[in-house]
Design a protein around this motif. Structure first.
Motif, PDB file in Angstrom:
ATOM      1  N   SER A 256       0.884  -1.129  -0.327  1.00 46.17           N
ATOM      2  CA  SER A 256       0.148   0.147  -0.057  1.00 46.17           C
ATOM      3  C   SER A 256       0.781   1.260  -0.030  1.00 46.17           C
ATOM      4  O   SER A 256       0.619   2.262  -0.535  1.00 46.17           O
ATOM      5  CB  SER A 256      -0.880   0.080   1.290  1.00 46.17           C
ATOM      6  OG  SER A 256      -0.249   0.012   2.468  1.00 46.17           O
ATOM      7  N   ASP A 257       1.982   1.295   0.653  1.00 47.55           N
ATOM      8  CA  ASP A 257       3.036   2.466   0.519  1.00 47.55           C
ATOM      9  C   ASP A 257       3.410   2.770  -0.960  1.00 47.55           C
ATOM     10  O   ASP A 257       3.832   3.887  -0.947  1.00 47.55           O
ATOM     11  CB  ASP A 257       4.096   2.412   1.376  1.00 47.55           C
ATOM     12  CG  ASP A 257       3.508   1.996   3.067  1.00 47.55           C
ATOM     13  OD1 ASP A 257       2.898   2.513   3.176  1.00 47.55           O
ATOM     14  OD2 ASP A 257       4.496   1.858   3.631  1.00 47.55           O
ATOM     15  N   TRP A 258       3.377   1.619  -1.516  1.00 52.87           N
ATOM     16  CA  TRP A 258       3.770   2.186  -2.923  1.00 52.87           C
ATOM     17  C   TRP A 258       2.900   2.824  -3.887  1.00 52.87           C
ATOM     18  O   TRP A 258       3.156   3.610  -4.653  1.00 52.87           O
ATOM     19  CB  TRP A 258       4.035   0.596  -3.689  1.00 52.87           C
ATOM     20  CG  TRP A 258       5.281   0.020  -3.477  1.00 52.87           C
ATOM     21  CD1 TRP A 258       5.726  -0.630  -2.367  1.00 52.87           C
ATOM     22  CD2 TRP A 258       6.490   0.346  -4.193  1.00 52.87           C
ATOM     23  NE1 TRP A 258       7.111  -0.942  -2.224  1.00 52.87           N
ATOM     24  CE2 TRP A 258       7.641  -0.409  -3.521  1.00 52.87           C
ATOM     25  CE3 TRP A 258       6.940   0.783  -5.302  1.00 52.87           C
ATOM     26  CZ2 TRP A 258       8.743  -0.618  -3.910  1.00 52.87           C
ATOM     27  CZ3 TRP A 258       8.430   0.740  -5.924  1.00 52.87           C
ATOM     28  CH2 TRP A 258       9.330  -0.016  -5.110  1.00 52.87           C
ATOM     29  N   GLU A 259       1.578   2.847  -3.435  1.00 51.91           N
ATOM     30  CA  GLU A 259       0.755   3.912  -4.067  1.00 51.91           C
ATOM     31  C   GLU A 259       1.090   5.196  -3.954  1.00 51.91           C
ATOM     32  O   GLU A 259       1.171   5.905  -4.906  1.00 51.91           O
ATOM     33  CB  GLU A 259      -0.633   3.525  -3.496  1.00 51.91           C
ATOM     34  CG  GLU A 259      -1.763   4.270  -4.170  1.00 51.91           C
ATOM     35  CD  GLU A 259      -3.390   3.792  -3.779  1.00 51.91           C
ATOM     36  OE1 GLU A 259      -4.096   4.271  -4.536  1.00 51.91           O
ATOM     37  OE2 GLU A 259      -3.462   3.296  -2.706  1.00 51.91           O
ATOM     38  N   LYS A 260       1.453   5.639  -2.749  1.00 45.95           N
ATOM     39  CA  LYS A 260       1.679   7.099  -2.669  1.00 45.95           C
ATOM     40  C   LYS A 260       3.042   7.354  -3.468  1.00 45.95           C
ATOM     41  O   LYS A 260       3.180   8.374  -4.055  1.00 45.95           O
ATOM     42  CB  LYS A 260       1.971   7.450  -1.097  1.00 45.95           C
ATOM     43  CG  LYS A 260       2.363   8.752  -0.781  1.00 45.95           C
ATOM     44  CD  LYS A 260       2.664   9.073   0.459  1.00 45.95           C
ATOM     45  CE  LYS A 260       3.010  10.484   0.830  1.00 45.95           C
ATOM     46  NZ  LYS A 260       3.202  10.673   2.242  1.00 45.95           N
ATOM     47  N   TYR A 261       3.909   6.371  -3.346  1.00 50.80           N
ATOM     48  CA  TYR A 261       5.311   6.692  -4.065  1.00 50.80           C
ATOM     49  C   TYR A 261       5.193   6.694  -5.487  1.00 50.80           C
ATOM     50  O   TYR A 261       5.521   7.542  -6.286  1.00 50.80           O
ATOM     51  CB  TYR A 261       6.242   5.404  -3.497  1.00 50.80           C
ATOM     52  CG  TYR A 261       7.544   5.397  -4.291  1.00 50.80           C
ATOM     53  CD1 TYR A 261       8.702   6.017  -3.569  1.00 50.80           C
ATOM     54  CD2 TYR A 261       7.795   4.927  -5.482  1.00 50.80           C
ATOM     55  CE1 TYR A 261       9.929   5.987  -4.391  1.00 50.80           C
ATOM     56  CE2 TYR A 261       9.022   4.865  -5.979  1.00 50.80           C
ATOM     57  CZ  TYR A 261      10.123   5.543  -5.557  1.00 50.80           C
ATOM     58  OH  TYR A 261      11.485   5.436  -6.072  1.00 50.80           O
ATOM     59  N   GLN A 263       2.459   7.534  -7.249  1.00 50.76           N
ATOM     60  CA  GLN A 263       1.669   8.849  -7.264  1.00 50.76           C
ATOM     61  C   GLN A 263       2.604   9.809  -7.486  1.00 50.76           C
ATOM     62  O   GLN A 263       2.634  10.909  -8.250  1.00 50.76           O
ATOM     63  CB  GLN A 263       0.541   8.962  -6.490  1.00 50.76           C
ATOM     64  CG  GLN A 263      -0.367  10.161  -6.764  1.00 50.76           C
ATOM     65  CD  GLN A 263      -0.990  10.013  -8.190  1.00 50.76           C
ATOM     66  OE1 GLN A 263      -1.530   8.990  -8.726  1.00 50.76           O
ATOM     67  NE2 GLN A 263      -1.030  10.991  -8.980  1.00 50.76           N
ATOM     68  N   GLU A 264       3.644  10.021  -6.563  1.00 50.26           N
ATOM     69  CA  GLU A 264       4.482  10.999  -6.562  1.00 50.26           C
ATOM     70  C   GLU A 264       5.349  11.024  -7.796  1.00 50.26           C
ATOM     71  O   GLU A 264       5.651  12.198  -8.356  1.00 50.26           O
ATOM     72  CB  GLU A 264       5.456  10.805  -5.228  1.00 50.26           C
ATOM     73  CG  GLU A 264       4.651  11.379  -3.937  1.00 50.26           C
ATOM     74  CD  GLU A 264       5.706  10.887  -2.740  1.00 50.26           C
ATOM     75  OE1 GLU A 264       6.894  10.469  -2.741  1.00 50.26           O
ATOM     76  OE2 GLU A 264       5.336  11.136  -1.657  1.00 50.26           O
ATOM     77  N   GLU A 267       3.559  12.328 -10.609  1.00 48.64           N
ATOM     78  CA  GLU A 267       3.291  13.956 -10.482  1.00 48.64           C
ATOM     79  C   GLU A 267       4.700  14.390 -10.780  1.00 48.64           C
ATOM     80  O   GLU A 267       4.716  15.530 -11.511  1.00 48.64           O
ATOM     81  CB  GLU A 267       3.012  14.282  -8.834  1.00 48.64           C
ATOM     82  CG  GLU A 267       1.384  14.152  -8.652  1.00 48.64           C
ATOM     83  CD  GLU A 267       1.066  14.176  -7.446  1.00 48.64           C
ATOM     84  OE1 GLU A 267       1.991  14.797  -6.534  1.00 48.64           O
ATOM     85  OE2 GLU A 267      -0.017  13.750  -6.998  1.00 48.64           O
TER      86      GLU A 267
END
Length: 388
Positions: A256-261, A263-264, A267
């Protein structure tokens, strides 16, 4: 004819995307040649067809090949090779393999460039797609023409004159054979053809360079450096391919932490390359091999756009004129510090260095009589102020 270069760090998927693009265009009526210049060829794996160093039709309208630099070298500098072979034989007593020694670092890039010009002049294809070697080698290939022109202009006339006057004397004293005029003529012809191709590669109506990257931050940073190098030499980068994205269903639980990574990362790419067309592709369940899979990915990429489009055009440079000072402005995005750049004037040229890359920039007529008073790095541009 349109020429499309795919470049990027090793392992990002350049070959796959080159194959997908070539297959899509051929399926839509274009006659396409996909050419690999990477020594670690994998193009035939993507097409699931045996390839050679000559163009081979693998599907309707689609041709592919993998460059053999030794074979191409024999075609374009036979006399130079023979001359160096003589020196090797005299000095090494036949103790080394001359043909291997004659494949100097970087010469494979020259031969790939010359084959691109051959394809361009023959006009057999509507599109040439070049699957480049990893970033450093592809940059060398694209910039070789300008660098070798400098050698030809500054060094070869002097060496030729020395050879004409003192060649026989030097040969007697050193036992190094005097080069024949045909050696210099061959080199001059090589430079002339490379210079001709360089103009084609910088023509934004004909040539586009496209960078392939993945969502890892370290790979994106290399893509940004690659873009800055290409801008330093005035090449047009009109698209970015963000490959190997993790599908949403994979980014749950432990990942789940990879989702934020991720998305960054998306961007960062969107903010960094806002002028370019950005293509995105998720990781596939199976390897992208063979026509059926290439067709599937082509539909994902190109349903709403034509890969032959010129997605953006960027200026090589522009000149600002204010209060008697003319400022030469060159786009160099992603430079972190002005101290990374050095600039000086040499005759009618500006010499610009960034990190380990140096370009000799030929000044426009209106700036040649002026001298550099200062230079700054501002808003992604190198601004060189020039006064009398």
């Amino acid at each position: 004819m349109r020429i499309l270069f795919y470049t990027g760090k090793g392992g990002v998927g350049k070959t796959t995307i080159s194959a997908v693009t070539g297959n899509f265009l051929a399926s839509n009526g274009q006659k396409v040649l996909v050419m690999s210049t990477d020594q670690a060829h994998s193009l035939e794996d993507c097409f699931a067809k045996k390839l050679s160093s000559e163009p081979k039709e693998i599907y309707k309208n689609l041709y592919a090949m993998e460059i053999d630099p030794v074979e191409e070298g024999a075609k374009v500098w036979t006399n130079m090779q023979q001359y160096i072979r003589e020196i090797i034989y005299k000095k090494a007593n036949y103790g080394i393999e001359a043909d291997e020694a004659l494949m100097f670092p970087g010469f494979d890039e020259i031969f790939a460039l010359l084959y691109i010009l051959k394809v361009y002049e023959e006009k057999k294809y509507d599109v040439l797609i070049v699957d480049c070697a990893p970033t450093g080698q592809s940059l060398s290939m694209l910039t070789y023409a300008e660098k070798i022109q400098m050698i030809a202009d500054a060094v070869i006339p002097m060496v030729k004159n020395i050879n004409s006057i003192f060649g026989s004397f030097i040969s007697k004293k050193t036992s190094v054979p005097k080069p024949k005029d045909i050696v210099f003529d061959e080199f001059s012809a090589l430079v002339e053809r490379l210079t001709k191709l360089y103009k084609i590669l910088k023509n934004q109506e004909e040539t586009s360079i496209r960078i392939v990257t993945t969502p890892e931050h370290i790979v994106i940073e290399e893509a940004k450096r690659n873009y800055t190098w290409l801008k330093l030499y005035g090449f047009n980068v009109d698209a970015i391919y963000l490959n190997k994205l993790y599908p949403a269903e994979m980014l749950t639980g432990y990942f789940s932490d990879w989702e934020k990574y991720q998305q960054e990362s998306i961007e960062i790419v969107q903010e960094s390359f806002h002028k370019q067309k950005i293509f995105m592709l998720e990781l596939q369940n199976n390897e992208i091999l063979g026509k059926e899979k290439l067709d599937d990915i082509g539909e994902i990429f190109y349903t709403t756009c034509n890969p032959l489009s010129i997605f953006t055009k960027t200026e090589d440079f522009f000149i600002e004129d204010k209060n008697g000072t003319r400022t030469l402005c060159i786009e160099l995005p992603f430079v972190k510090d002005r101290d990374e750049i050095s600039v000086f004037k040499d005759g009618n040229d500006i010499v610009i260095s960034w990190l380990n890359e140096t370009r000799r920039f030929h000044l426009p007529e209106k700036l040649r009589k002026r001298e550099i008073s200062d230079y700054i790095y501002e808003d992604g541009y190198l601004k060189i102020k020039m006064d009398y």
